[in-house]
Design a protein around this motif. Structure first.
Motif, PDB file in Angstrom:
ATOM      1  N   HIS A 107      25.455  41.252  43.734  1.00 44.99           N
ATOM      2  CA  HIS A 107      25.935  40.921  42.390  1.00 44.99           C
ATOM      3  C   HIS A 107      24.822  41.055  41.352  1.00 44.99           C
ATOM      4  N   TYR A 151      31.678  36.332  44.014  1.00 40.76           N
ATOM      5  CA  TYR A 151      33.073  36.772  43.916  1.00 40.76           C
ATOM      6  C   TYR A 151      33.915  35.644  43.320  1.00 40.76           C
ATOM      7  N   THR A 152      35.022  36.009  42.700  1.00 42.98           N
ATOM      8  CA  THR A 152      35.983  34.992  42.290  1.00 42.98           C
ATOM      9  C   THR A 152      36.979  34.757  43.415  1.00 42.98           C
ATOM     10  N   GLU A 212      40.110  34.953  43.164  1.00 45.41           N
ATOM     11  CA  GLU A 212      41.117  36.001  43.070  1.00 45.41           C
ATOM     12  C   GLU A 212      40.645  37.303  43.722  1.00 45.41           C
ATOM     13  N   GLU A 213      39.358  37.633  43.567  1.00 52.44           N
ATOM     14  CA  GLU A 213      38.818  38.836  44.218  1.00 52.44           C
ATOM     15  C   GLU A 213      38.884  38.696  45.734  1.00 52.44           C
ATOM     16  N   LEU A 214      38.552  37.525  46.246  1.00 51.23           N
ATOM     17  CA  LEU A 214      38.604  37.294  47.697  1.00 51.23           C
ATOM     18  C   LEU A 214      40.049  37.281  48.193  1.00 51.23           C
ATOM     19  N   ALA A 239      42.377  39.026  47.182  1.00 49.28           N
ATOM     20  CA  ALA A 239      42.861  40.413  47.231  1.00 49.28           C
ATOM     21  C   ALA A 239      42.288  41.189  48.416  1.00 49.28           C
ATOM     22  N   MET A 240      41.597  40.503  49.345  1.00 49.35           N
ATOM     23  CA  MET A 240      40.988  41.165  50.508  1.00 49.35           C
ATOM     24  C   MET A 240      41.569  40.675  51.824  1.00 49.35           C
ATOM     25  N   GLU A 268      35.578  39.038  54.752  1.00 46.46           N
ATOM     26  CA  GLU A 268      35.377  38.186  53.577  1.00 46.46           C
ATOM     27  C   GLU A 268      36.523  37.183  53.438  1.00 46.46           C
ATOM     28  N   ASP A 275      32.833  29.534  43.051  1.00 46.03           N
ATOM     29  CA  ASP A 275      33.014  30.970  42.846  1.00 46.03           C
ATOM     30  C   ASP A 275      32.499  31.452  41.499  1.00 46.03           C
ATOM     31  N   ARG A 278      30.301  34.860  39.361  1.00 46.38           N
ATOM     32  CA  ARG A 278      28.922  35.275  39.099  1.00 46.38           C
ATOM     33  C   ARG A 278      28.279  34.304  38.113  1.00 46.38           C
TER      34      ARG A 278
END
Length: 172
Positions: free
Chosen positions: A28, A104-105, A107-109, A111-112, A117, A129, A131
């Motif tokens: 990051h 990561y947020t 929401e980003e996690l 989506a995986m 992760e 969570d 940055r």
């Protein structure tokens, strides 16, 4: 995987007295990060089976601990290895509550699905969570550095498919 720090007892990285483990490596690269040396995946010491066993024994034998905090760097960049460590920790020490920090947020996690992760997210209890954003730095915040970062109850948030904020158990 390397670790770049281990504190057997800390009150800075989560509620209560916690063991804190700092995982080396972060992509990051947040401007203003308090510890840019931890971005290097080779920084610190190799997290050998022997070192893992020492730390697990520390945790298992400390009845005062409220749990473990895992941060870095960013542990989600070494998700497979951290997953293995958490599984071993819980096999040896029982149900240890785990806080985990990431750039990561949620929401980003989210989506995986099906990734290491996402598996790491599922293994933990509380997520800090987002940055670090230098312009949003606020040293008065509890357990985080900038006001965009959130403290999230993971299992409740996964069930609701939306962020459920963590609330402190203790107030001072």
């Amino acid at each position: 995987m390397n670790i770049c720090g281990y504190y057997p007892e800390s009150i800075n990285e989560g509620e209560g007295l916690r063991a804190s483990i700092f995982i080396s490596g972060c992509r990051h690269r947040c401007p203003g990060c308090f510890s840019p040396a931890t971005w290097n995946f080779k920084y610190g010491e190799l997290f050998t089976e022997e070192r893992q066993a020492e730390i697990i024994l520390d945790i298992k034998n400390n009845p005062l601990l409220s749990g473990v905090s895992i941060l870095g760097g960013d542990p989600f960049f070494s998700a497979e290895e951290v997953n293995d460590f958490i599984d071993l920790l819980r096999q040896e020490a029982g149900p240890v509550p785990i806080w985990i920090y990431t750039g990561y947020t949620f929401e980003e996690l989210l989506a995986m699905p099906g990734t290491p992760e996402f598996g790491l997210l599922e293994r933990c209890d509380v997520l800090v969570d987002g940055r670090f954003i230098k312009n949003l730095r606020d040293p008065s915040l509890l357990y985080r550095g900038s006001s965009n970062q959130r403290i999230i109850r993971i299992s409740e948030s996964l069930a609701a498919q939306k962020v459920i904020d963590w609330e402190p158990l203790y107030s001072f």
